[in-house]
Scaffold this motif. Structure first.
Motif, PDB file in Angstrom:
ATOM      1  N   SER A 112      -3.435   4.325  -2.839  1.00  0.00           N
ATOM      2  CA  SER A 112      -4.724   3.893  -2.303  1.00  0.00           C
ATOM      3  C   SER A 112      -5.776   3.773  -3.392  1.00  0.00           C
ATOM      4  N   SER A 140       0.808  -1.220   0.000  1.00  0.00           N
ATOM      5  CA  SER A 140       0.000   0.000   0.000  1.00  0.00           C
ATOM      6  C   SER A 140       0.841   1.269   0.000  1.00  0.00           C
ATOM      7  N   ASN A 152      -5.385  -3.744  -1.991  1.00  0.00           N
ATOM      8  CA  ASN A 152      -4.260  -3.666  -1.061  1.00  0.00           C
ATOM      9  C   ASN A 152      -4.307  -4.773  -0.015  1.00  0.00           C
TER      10      ASN A 152
END
Length: 116
Positions: free
Chosen positions: A53, A29, A73
């Motif tokens: 994100s 991430s 993620n």
């Protein structure tokens, strides 16, 4: 860092494929992710990118409206949904991880062949 791309294959023009790229050895991430491709006799070219994100994406003009990049993620995986494939999409597709402005890790590539 390991990036494992999969999902390539041989398809007829107009059909679809979904590529996946599983990452390990990094905090997924924290990295922007991208897809590149290299056709025989040509240089590697940018295909698509997604931010850490996932709210922001970008595409090469040649694939805009046909390809969609996404990421999960929780699964450390980035995807490339490819629709309305054309013979000129034939290439080895590579996923890559970006830190800052540098692409710091590359997958091994997966072959996509589109027949007319």
């Amino acid at each position: 860092v390991q990036l494992q791309a999969s999902g390539g294959g041989l398809v007829q023009a107009g059909n679809s494929l979904r590529l996946s790229c599983a990452a390990s050895g990094i905090i997924f991430s924290n990295y922007h992710m991208g897809w590149f491709r290299q056709a025989p006799g040509k240089e590697r070219e940018f295909v698509s990118r997604i931010t850490r994100s996932g709210p922001f994406t970008s595409y090469a003009d040649s694939v805009k409206g046909r390809f969609t990049i996404s990421r999960d993620n929780a699964k450390n995986t980035v995807y490339l949904e490819m629709n309305s494939l054309k013979p000129e999409d034939t290439a080895v597709y590579y996923c890559a991880a970006q830190w800052g402005t540098n692409w710091i890790a590359w997958g091994q590539g997966t072959q996509v062949t589109v027949s007319s």
